[in-house]
Write an enzyme that holds these catalytic residues in place. Structure first.
Site, PDB file in Angstrom:
ATOM      1  N   ASP A  15      34.632 -25.956  21.544  1.00 17.55           N
ATOM      2  CA  ASP A  15      35.663 -25.186  20.850  1.00 17.55           C
ATOM      3  C   ASP A  15      36.398 -26.099  19.871  1.00 17.55           C
ATOM      4  OD1 ASP A  15      37.083 -26.713  22.666  1.00 17.55           O
ATOM      5  OD2 ASP A  15      38.498 -25.140  23.182  1.00 17.55           O
ATOM      6  N   SER A  27      42.976 -24.407  20.013  1.00 18.45           N
ATOM      7  CA  SER A  27      41.761 -24.378  20.822  1.00 18.45           C
ATOM      8  C   SER A  27      40.690 -23.500  20.172  1.00 18.45           C
ATOM      9  CB  SER A  27      42.119 -23.899  22.233  1.00 18.45           C
ATOM     10  OG  SER A  27      41.055 -24.079  23.120  1.00 18.45           O
ATOM     11  N   ASP A  61      39.158 -27.741  19.706  1.00 21.33           N
ATOM     12  CA  ASP A  61      39.767 -29.021  20.080  1.00 21.33           C
ATOM     13  C   ASP A  61      38.941 -29.769  21.113  1.00 21.33           C
ATOM     14  OD1 ASP A  61      40.349 -27.308  22.201  1.00 21.33           O
ATOM     15  OD2 ASP A  61      42.281 -28.225  22.610  1.00 21.33           O
ATOM     16  N   ASP A  67      38.100 -29.396  24.186  1.00 19.67           N
ATOM     17  CA  ASP A  67      38.428 -29.540  25.604  1.00 19.67           C
ATOM     18  C   ASP A  67      37.590 -28.599  26.460  1.00 19.67           C
ATOM     19  OD1 ASP A  67      39.660 -27.141  24.981  1.00 19.67           O
ATOM     20  OD2 ASP A  67      41.582 -27.648  25.909  1.00 19.67           O
TER      21      ASP A  67
END
Length: 488
Positions: free
Chosen positions: A277, A138, A279, A281
């Protein structure tokens, strides 16, 4: 072929020289299992740590194997596992190790390659997959990585099933895998297009023509997708950090470092900026004046829109203990209700499912709207915030100014490398006493939250108060206490 005769695991491995067998005995498993931390491997967002220390290829192989065993044992019908990854240099290694473990457990693997975490969740829910796995840490720095596991409905894997996987990793599992054949690995990057189409489908009548939007993609998982989605919808797009770069993912950029995005929005005279960020999400916005628009503001503005459309049952928003008190009181004033959960989007999601809430999220930018998605999704959130800005006829800055004023809230991260000490910080009597003293002194004028991060080797200290000096004083007091009694 995999068997457990005489409690011996035999993993068939294909290589360029043909088929060979690697035998890993129970004794071997117990040796590496004894090196695992005594505290739980699964944190608030999967298994996360530094590559080469906590996360190694042998551990990833075992995680893949036991994930496959557990997912198969709870699946009504056979199906693949969807596998995705971010751009970190270690993600390829972990993907291969996880796939080897999953296929050894008799599971077919559909490997998407580079993609956002919510893409894995979406495709898991929309196919006959029995689960999904995303390789990403993340917002963490490049040397870290993580493994996030989803159930067959695309939601974060239930704690009970996480526990079963961990029992297997520690050599404590009594489940008999009953595996007769290895699964196969298939590269399926073309499936990512289905996710992109699903993001745009509810907004088919929206046109961003005339909007200039800056995207900071953090050298991460959304670099191949985000710009094209916004451009398809008519926006003029300016991208920062828009190449996959495992050495620089999240470094000085993205949702945790917004300075470059703010500067670009002002320099380009843009309408709005979005920082993702690693990833994708989570997302934070920047308004046209260069001001940060965090998850609290995003929830408030999106919540008001859903209220007007009669799409927000009980006027409920689910957030976490980090949600600003100014946000909560403003939402109450417009007839809204706020439920707080522990920090972590899995807790927000669980409460939404329990309460019937349709909108929830975190101050940090994990936003879930069940009308449009099943998990936190930065790209989905960005599209909808741009949409409500476009439809309002106002600037994002004007929308924010009409919403609420935040209370001064200070958040400090204190690095505590010792995992056991960090996760058991409540046993530190001096810290407990310091918290009690601060709470008594502030009374109803503020609140305190101290917690061990589930994603980084830090203890987070948050103090919120009506008076900024009060918040500053007690933050410094508590940080010094953590440093003195836990950091060393």
């Amino acid at each position: 072929m995999v068997s457990f005769a005489n409690r011996t695991q035999e993993v068939a491995v294909n290589n360029t020289h043909g088929l060979r067998e690697n035998t890993v005995s129970t004794r071997d498993i117990s040796i590496w299992a004894s090196n695992l931390p005594s505290t739980a491997l699964f944190g608030t967002d999967g298994i996360r740590g530094q590559v080469g220390e906590l996360l190694t290829a042998p551990l990833a192989l075992q995680i893949g194997f036991w994930t496959g065993v557990v997912l198969r044992s709870h699946a009504a019908n056979p199906g693949p596992v969807i596998l995705g990854q971010d751009s970190r240099n270690s993600s390829d290694m972990l993907a291969m190790a996880l796939s080897a473990g999953l296929t050894a457990a008799g599971v077919e693997v559909w490997h998407l390659g580079l993609c956002p975490t919510p893409c894995v969740a979406y495709l898991t829910s929309e196919t006959h997959a029995i689960g999904g796995v995303m390789i990403s840490a993340s917002h963490n720095p490049p040397q870290d990585n993580g493994i996030k596991i989803f159930g067959e409905k695309g939601t974060k894997l239930a704690p009970a099933l996480q526990g079963e996987i961990e029992e297997g990793l520690r050599g404590l599992h009594t489940l008999s895998p009953g595996i007769n054949n290895c699964g196969r690995h298939f590269a399926r990057p073309e499936l990512i297009c289905q996710y992109a189409e699903a993001l745009q489908a509810p907004l088919a009548d929206v046109n961003f023509a005339g909007m200039k939007i800056v995207l900071d993609l953090a050298w991460g998982a959304a670099v191949g997708l985000a710009a094209s989605v916004f451009k398809t919808m008519g926006a003029e797009v300016i991208c920062l950090h828009n190449q996959a770069d495992g050495d620089r993912i999240n470094v000085g950029c993205g949702s945790t470092h917004l300075d470059l995005l703010k500067a670009a929005v002002i320099a380009e005279n843009a309408d709005i900026g979005f920082g993702f960020d690693g990833d994708a999400d989570r997302v934070l916005a920047v308004d046209n004046t260069g001001r940060t628009v965090d998850g609290d503001y995003i929830l408030y503005l999106w919540g008001q829109r859903l209220q007007r459309l009669n799409q927000l049952p009980d006027n409920l928003i689910v957030s976490t203990v980090m949600a600003n008190l100014g946000f909560e009181r403003a939402w109450n004033r417009v007839g809204g209700k706020l439920i707080r959960t522990p920090v972590g989007d899995q807790y927000v999601q669980a409460e939404m499912l329990h309460s019937g809430g349709m909108l929830g999220g975190e101050q940090s930018g994990h936003i879930l709207c069940r009308h449009y998605g099943i998990t936190g999704d930065g790209l989905l959130t960005a599209l909808h915030i741009a949409t409500l800005t476009k439809e309002s006829g106002l600037t994002l800055a004007e929308l924010v100014e009409q919403s609420f004023q935040t209370y001064p809230q200070l958040l400090r991260n204190v690095r505590v490398e010792n995992r056991d000490r960090r996760m058991k910080w409540q046993e530190c009597e001096p810290l407990r006493n310091a918290i009690a003293t601060a709470e008594t002194a502030m009374g109803n004028a503020g609140r305190i939250l101290v917690r061990a991060s589930g994603t980084e080797p830090v203890i987070r200290v948050m103090v919120e108060a009506e008076d900024a000096q009060l918040a500053q004083y007690w933050t410094e007091n508590l940080v010094k206490t953590v440093q003195m009694h836990l950091a060393e």
